[in-house]
Design a protein around this motif. Structure first.
Motif, PDB file in Angstrom:
ATOM      1  N   THR A 165     -47.010   4.461 -27.381  1.00 42.77           N
ATOM      2  CA  THR A 165     -45.687   4.061 -27.851  1.00 42.77           C
ATOM      3  C   THR A 165     -44.751   5.265 -27.872  1.00 42.77           C
ATOM      4  OG1 THR A 165     -44.501   2.881 -29.611  1.00 42.77           O
ATOM      5  CG2 THR A 165     -46.189   4.439 -30.311  1.00 42.77           C
ATOM      6  N   PHE A 166     -43.481   5.000 -27.773  1.00 40.78           N
ATOM      7  CA  PHE A 166     -42.466   6.025 -27.983  1.00 40.78           C
ATOM      8  C   PHE A 166     -41.994   5.910 -29.430  1.00 40.78           C
ATOM      9  CE2 PHE A 166     -41.930   5.803 -23.328  1.00 40.78           C
ATOM     10  CZ  PHE A 166     -41.882   7.157 -23.028  1.00 40.78           C
ATOM     11  N   ILE A 167     -41.912   7.042 -30.114  1.00 41.38           N
ATOM     12  CA  ILE A 167     -41.394   7.073 -31.483  1.00 41.38           C
ATOM     13  C   ILE A 167     -40.208   8.020 -31.501  1.00 41.38           C
ATOM     14  CG2 ILE A 167     -41.856   7.767 -33.867  1.00 41.38           C
ATOM     15  CD1 ILE A 167     -44.733   6.854 -33.492  1.00 41.38           C
ATOM     16  N   SER A 168     -39.115   7.569 -32.128  1.00 40.28           N
ATOM     17  CA  SER A 168     -37.909   8.381 -32.227  1.00 40.28           C
ATOM     18  C   SER A 168     -37.406   8.346 -33.658  1.00 40.28           C
ATOM     19  CB  SER A 168     -36.838   7.840 -31.281  1.00 40.28           C
ATOM     20  OG  SER A 168     -35.659   8.593 -31.399  1.00 40.28           O
ATOM     21  N   GLY A 169     -37.691   9.400 -34.400  1.00 40.99           N
ATOM     22  CA  GLY A 169     -37.219   9.475 -35.779  1.00 40.99           C
ATOM     23  C   GLY A 169     -37.927   8.500 -36.691  1.00 40.99           C
ATOM     24  N   PRO A 170     -37.465   8.384 -37.935  1.00 41.44           N
ATOM     25  CA  PRO A 170     -38.073   7.457 -38.883  1.00 41.44           C
ATOM     26  C   PRO A 170     -37.686   6.017 -38.556  1.00 41.44           C
ATOM     27  CG  PRO A 170     -36.155   8.472 -39.862  1.00 41.44           C
ATOM     28  CD  PRO A 170     -36.351   9.123 -38.517  1.00 41.44           C
ATOM     29  N   SER A 171     -38.385   5.094 -39.178  1.00 40.30           N
ATOM     30  CA  SER A 171     -38.055   3.687 -39.041  1.00 40.30           C
ATOM     31  C   SER A 171     -36.644   3.448 -39.572  1.00 40.30           C
ATOM     32  CB  SER A 171     -39.065   2.872 -39.843  1.00 40.30           C
ATOM     33  OG  SER A 171     -38.598   1.576 -40.082  1.00 40.30           O
ATOM     34  N   LYS A 172     -35.906   2.553 -38.917  1.00 36.66           N
ATOM     35  CA  LYS A 172     -34.564   2.249 -39.384  1.00 36.66           C
ATOM     36  C   LYS A 172     -34.131   0.867 -38.897  1.00 36.66           C
ATOM     37  CE  LYS A 172     -33.424   5.887 -36.231  1.00 36.66           C
ATOM     38  NZ  LYS A 172     -34.792   6.090 -36.052  1.00 36.66           N
ATOM     39  N   THR A 173     -33.253   0.255 -39.648  1.00 37.54           N
ATOM     40  CA  THR A 173     -32.695  -1.029 -39.250  1.00 37.54           C
ATOM     41  C   THR A 173     -31.292  -1.156 -39.833  1.00 37.54           C
ATOM     42  OG1 THR A 173     -33.017  -3.431 -39.196  1.00 37.54           O
ATOM     43  CG2 THR A 173     -33.610  -2.318 -41.236  1.00 37.54           C
ATOM     44  N   ALA A 174     -30.469  -1.935 -39.166  1.00 37.43           N
ATOM     45  CA  ALA A 174     -29.142  -2.254 -39.697  1.00 37.43           C
ATOM     46  C   ALA A 174     -28.918  -3.765 -39.595  1.00 37.43           C
ATOM     47  CB  ALA A 174     -28.062  -1.485 -38.954  1.00 37.43           C
ATOM     48  N   ASP A 175     -30.007  -4.518 -39.660  1.00 29.50           N
ATOM     49  CA  ASP A 175     -29.924  -5.972 -39.512  1.00 29.50           C
ATOM     50  C   ASP A 175     -29.225  -6.652 -40.686  1.00 29.50           C
ATOM     51  OD1 ASP A 175     -31.246  -5.716 -37.161  1.00 29.50           O
ATOM     52  OD2 ASP A 175     -33.185  -6.396 -37.891  1.00 29.50           O
ATOM     53  N   ILE A 176     -29.414  -6.098 -41.879  1.00 31.02           N
ATOM     54  CA  ILE A 176     -28.875  -6.757 -43.068  1.00 31.02           C
ATOM     55  C   ILE A 176     -27.508  -6.166 -43.394  1.00 31.02           C
ATOM     56  CG2 ILE A 176     -29.258  -7.219 -45.525  1.00 31.02           C
ATOM     57  CD1 ILE A 176     -32.301  -6.856 -44.861  1.00 31.02           C
ATOM     58  N   ALA A 177     -26.479  -6.974 -43.281  1.00 28.16           N
ATOM     59  CA  ALA A 177     -25.100  -6.590 -43.595  1.00 28.16           C
ATOM     60  C   ALA A 177     -24.654  -5.352 -42.816  1.00 28.16           C
ATOM     61  CB  ALA A 177     -24.929  -6.368 -45.092  1.00 28.16           C
ATOM     62  N   GLN A 178     -25.288  -5.096 -41.704  1.00 26.04           N
ATOM     63  CA  GLN A 178     -24.945  -3.974 -40.828  1.00 26.04           C
ATOM     64  C   GLN A 178     -24.925  -2.644 -41.582  1.00 26.04           C
ATOM     65  OE1 GLN A 178     -21.349  -5.216 -38.840  1.00 26.04           O
ATOM     66  NE2 GLN A 178     -22.508  -6.414 -37.376  1.00 26.04           N
ATOM     67  N   VAL A 179     -25.833  -2.502 -42.537  1.00 31.92           N
ATOM     68  CA  VAL A 179     -25.991  -1.258 -43.294  1.00 31.92           C
ATOM     69  C   VAL A 179     -27.278  -0.597 -42.819  1.00 31.92           C
ATOM     70  CG1 VAL A 179     -26.347  -0.270 -45.584  1.00 31.92           C
ATOM     71  CG2 VAL A 179     -24.759  -2.189 -45.285  1.00 31.92           C
ATOM     72  N   LEU A 180     -27.182   0.664 -42.418  1.00 32.38           N
ATOM     73  CA  LEU A 180     -28.348   1.380 -41.925  1.00 32.38           C
ATOM     74  C   LEU A 180     -29.305   1.696 -43.073  1.00 32.38           C
ATOM     75  CD1 LEU A 180     -29.772   2.697 -39.505  1.00 32.38           C
ATOM     76  CD2 LEU A 180     -28.563   4.811 -40.074  1.00 32.38           C
ATOM     77  N   VAL A 181     -30.537   1.229 -42.923  1.00 31.99           N
ATOM     78  CA  VAL A 181     -31.581   1.473 -43.919  1.00 31.99           C
ATOM     79  C   VAL A 181     -32.694   2.254 -43.237  1.00 31.99           C
ATOM     80  CG1 VAL A 181     -33.269   0.408 -45.468  1.00 31.99           C
ATOM     81  CG2 VAL A 181     -31.033  -0.672 -45.123  1.00 31.99           C
ATOM     82  N   MET A 182     -33.040   3.421 -43.786  1.00 30.05           N
ATOM     83  CA  MET A 182     -34.114   4.240 -43.233  1.00 30.05           C
ATOM     84  C   MET A 182     -35.433   3.839 -43.873  1.00 30.05           C
ATOM     85  SD  MET A 182     -32.397   6.069 -41.191  1.00 30.05           S
ATOM     86  CE  MET A 182     -32.829   7.710 -40.723  1.00 30.05           C
ATOM     87  N   GLY A 183     -36.492   3.878 -43.088  1.00 25.22           N
ATOM     88  CA  GLY A 183     -37.825   3.566 -43.610  1.00 25.22           C
ATOM     89  C   GLY A 183     -38.027   2.104 -43.923  1.00 25.22           C
ATOM     90  N   ALA A 184     -37.352   1.232 -43.196  1.00 26.48           N
ATOM     91  CA  ALA A 184     -37.415  -0.200 -43.491  1.00 26.48           C
ATOM     92  C   ALA A 184     -38.749  -0.831 -43.115  1.00 26.48           C
ATOM     93  CB  ALA A 184     -36.285  -0.918 -42.762  1.00 26.48           C
ATOM     94  N   GLN A 185     -39.282  -0.499 -41.948  1.00 25.20           N
ATOM     95  CA  GLN A 185     -40.517  -1.140 -41.500  1.00 25.20           C
ATOM     96  C   GLN A 185     -41.677  -0.173 -41.339  1.00 25.20           C
ATOM     97  OE1 GLN A 185     -37.776  -1.131 -39.318  1.00 25.20           O
ATOM     98  NE2 GLN A 185     -36.981  -3.189 -39.304  1.00 25.20           N
ATOM     99  N   ALA A 186     -41.422   1.097 -41.249  1.00 25.97           N
ATOM    100  CA  ALA A 186     -42.497   2.063 -41.003  1.00 25.97           C
ATOM    101  C   ALA A 186     -42.171   3.354 -41.743  1.00 25.97           C
ATOM    102  CB  ALA A 186     -42.666   2.281 -39.500  1.00 25.97           C
ATOM    103  N   ALA A 187     -42.454   4.494 -41.133  1.00 19.16           N
ATOM    104  CA  ALA A 187     -42.294   5.783 -41.819  1.00 19.16           C
ATOM    105  C   ALA A 187     -40.871   5.989 -42.337  1.00 19.16           C
ATOM    106  CB  ALA A 187     -42.667   6.919 -40.875  1.00 19.16           C
ATOM    107  N   ARG A 188     -40.783   6.491 -43.574  1.00 21.66           N
ATOM    108  CA  ARG A 188     -39.486   6.800 -44.170  1.00 21.66           C
ATOM    109  C   ARG A 188     -38.921   8.102 -43.621  1.00 21.66           C
ATOM    110  NH1 ARG A 188     -38.721   4.208 -49.495  1.00 21.66           N
ATOM    111  NH2 ARG A 188     -40.458   2.782 -49.739  1.00 21.66           N
ATOM    112  N   SER A 189     -39.815   8.981 -43.187  1.00 21.01           N
ATOM    113  CA  SER A 189     -39.356  10.229 -42.586  1.00 21.01           C
ATOM    114  C   SER A 189     -40.247  10.552 -41.393  1.00 21.01           C
ATOM    115  CB  SER A 189     -39.387  11.380 -43.599  1.00 21.01           C
ATOM    116  OG  SER A 189     -40.716  11.828 -43.816  1.00 21.01           O
ATOM    117  N   ALA A 190     -39.657  11.225 -40.424  1.00 21.07           N
ATOM    118  CA  ALA A 190     -40.407  11.662 -39.242  1.00 21.07           C
ATOM    119  C   ALA A 190     -40.002  13.091 -38.942  1.00 21.07           C
ATOM    120  CB  ALA A 190     -40.116  10.760 -38.051  1.00 21.07           C
ATOM    121  N   THR A 191     -41.004  13.957 -38.857  1.00 25.16           N
ATOM    122  CA  THR A 191     -40.769  15.361 -38.582  1.00 25.16           C
ATOM    123  C   THR A 191     -41.555  15.763 -37.354  1.00 25.16           C
ATOM    124  OG1 THR A 191     -40.495  15.823 -40.934  1.00 25.16           O
ATOM    125  CG2 THR A 191     -40.927  17.703 -39.503  1.00 25.16           C
TER     126      THR A 191
END
Length: 197
Positions: A165-191
């Motif tokens: 798989t390709f991974i780019s940064g932490p998990s994120k979504t903006a599906d709900i009210a078009q507000v970006l939420v980090m760590g929604a489905q997977a890692a909250r942070s990626a280093t």
């Protein structure tokens, strides 16, 4: 025959009109004067972090400094001696639930979008997605310019059914009210820890 093969066989049997693949040899994909600099910039722009590991620096000590309160660290990498869980010995994927830090190895990074190719080199790939914080070890010499170059370099370890798989940064979504939420489905942070040559 697997379900996948059976489904593809049915599709192919019902194709009425076939088209030749387009000639892609003359596509001029994006390139960068310094792919490493672009990769770092893009990783930070997608919410990830990059740390350049110095020659001789102890990765285990660095991880402890980054996450001093981490109780459960999962990794199957031989150089990670602080791991309390191993995805190769986990009975099931859910046994990795509650992992504070997952440490995996990336094969190469892509400058144009900060993706890192992660072939499955562990029994339970859930470590890539279930960990609260994800650390990817990546040699800094292994950065390509674009996805065209990336796809040419993909190799699978057949031990694990050819998954990657390709991974780019932490998990994120903006599906709900078009507000970006980090760590929604997977890692909250990626280093990404960029390893010396």
């Amino acid at each position: 025959m697997s379900n996948k093969d059976d489904i593809l066989k049915r599709y192919r049997a019902n194709v009425r009109e076939k088209f030749d693949m387009p000639d892609l040899s003359d596509i001029k994909a994006i390139t960068y004067p310094d792919p490493l600099v672009q990769f770092i910039k893009m990783t930070e722009s997608v919410g990830g972090h990059v740390i350049e590991v110095k020659e001789g620096q102890d990765i285990n000590e660095l991880v402890k400094e980054m996450y001093p309160d981490a109780k459960e660290i999962a990794s199957n990498l031989p150089e990670i001696t602080i791991a309390t869980r191993n995805p190769d010995t986990a009975g099931r994927a859910r046994d990795l639930n509650g992992t504070d830090v997952g440490i995996i190895r990336g094969k190469f990074g892509v400058a144009e979008n900060a993706c890192v190719w992660i072939p499955q080199t562990m029994k339970e790939k859930a470590i890539c997605f279930i960990s609260e914080n994800l650390i990817i070890l990546l040699p800094k010499s292994q950065i390509v310019n674009n996805m065209h170059e990336a796809y040419k370099r993909i190799e699978f370890d057949e031990t694990y059914d050819g998954y990657g798989t390709f991974i780019s940064g932490p998990s994120k979504t903006a599906d709900i009210a078009q507000v970006l939420v980090m760590g929604a489905q997977a890692a909250r942070s990626a280093t990404v820890l960029l390893l010396p040559e």
